[in-house]
Design a protein around this motif. Structure first.
Motif: not given
Ligand code: ADP
Length: 266
Positions: A166-168, A221-227
């Motif tokens: 869902i997140k990604y 990494s950027h997307r993971s932290r943002e989410l």
């Protein structure tokens, strides 16, 4: 590892015999284990320090420059809450990881019914999917699928995988969970159930796939932290699946979505 052996051997002069070499291999193995432990501690410290530094900065600002600025105070408190939540999630995932690792060798004794478990898991995640505008579907056989398993841990596996999808997967997308059963699964060489979690999101560059279940490994990494990701979800999933003597497969490519398949012996 070979270089390490050679260096040790040179260091102590004459070495011969398989037994001695075996000792050196053990030393190398221990070295690797303790290096991994050091890396893990360094990663945890870094992951905790980032939100902590932000919190300390905001506390200082609230005590000084923003003391009488109500609008700034509200804004900062929102960010502080989100940073505190991030720390809380990280500590929660660290505790989960610790628990699943310590239970990895204990065979699950319960009998679980997989379809019911997936229904409950998806219903719990439906509000998250609705918020993200993601449609969430389950395709499963009509008959119950029973297998030896730990109910809470398997719920955690599917929660993590579906939450990631869902997140990604991105807003407006779809997440499909498909269940199939085989008397002779090729991966397990016996009766098994397969659960596929499929999203149509941006996918994962195949170079990352072999390392995806390592602790703190992130493809983006950027997307993971943002989410708000901790980087531990798939490491937890891997340990739980190991405990069930199952397998995890990931198929993905950039722009092609991702398919995470959990294979569980029945
Ligand atoms: P995180 O908390 O960062 O989501 P995970 O261990 O759950 O950590 O996942 C590891 C990484 O795998 C993520 O950071 C992300 O880059 C990638 N990933 C996991 N699931 C998906 C997915 N469905 N689509 C794209 N990337 C994904």
């Amino acid at each position: 590892a070979f270089q390490v052996h050679c260096r040790y051997m040179r260091g102590i002069g004459a070495v011969s015999g398989g037994a001695v070499l075996a000792t050196f291999m053990d030393v190398t193995h221990l070295e690797q284990a303790s290096q991994m432990r050091r890396d893990f501690v360094a990663n945890v410290s870094h992951e905790l320090r980032t939100p902590l530094t932000a919190l300390m900065g905001f506390i200082e600002t609230l005590q000084g420059p923003a003391k009488d600025d109500a609008a700034a105070r509200d804004r900062f408190l929102k960010i502080m809450t989100s940073e505190a939540n991030r720390m809380n999630r990280l500590v929660g995932d660290l505790l989960s990881l610790n628990r699943v690792e310590s239970e990895e060798r204990i065979r699950p004794r319960q009998q679980i019914e997989l379809i019911e478990l997936l229904h409950v898991t998806l219903e719990t995640l439906r509000p998250l999917a609705d918020d993200a505008g993601v449609s969430l579907t389950l395709s499963a056989p009509d008959n119950p699928v029973r297998l030896p398993g730990d109910n809470d841990q398997l719920r955690q596996v599917f929660t993590n995988l579906v939450e990631n999808a869902i997140k990604y997967g991105g807003s407006g997308g779809s997440v499909d969970v498909q269940v199939s059963v085989s008397d002779q699964d090729t991966a397990i060489r016996g009766p098994a159930a397969r659960v596929r979690v499929i999203d149509k999101g941006p996918g994962i560059d195949p170079v990352h796939l072999p390392r995806l279940t390592e602790r703190f490994y992130r493809a983006d990494s950027h997307r993971s932290r943002e989410l708000g990701g901790t980087g531990l979800g798939l490491a937890i999933v891997k340990h739980i699946i190991n405990r069930h003597r199952g397998r995890l497969r990931v198929e993905s490519d950039l722009g092609k979505g991702a398919v995470f398949t959990v294979i569980l012996p029945m």
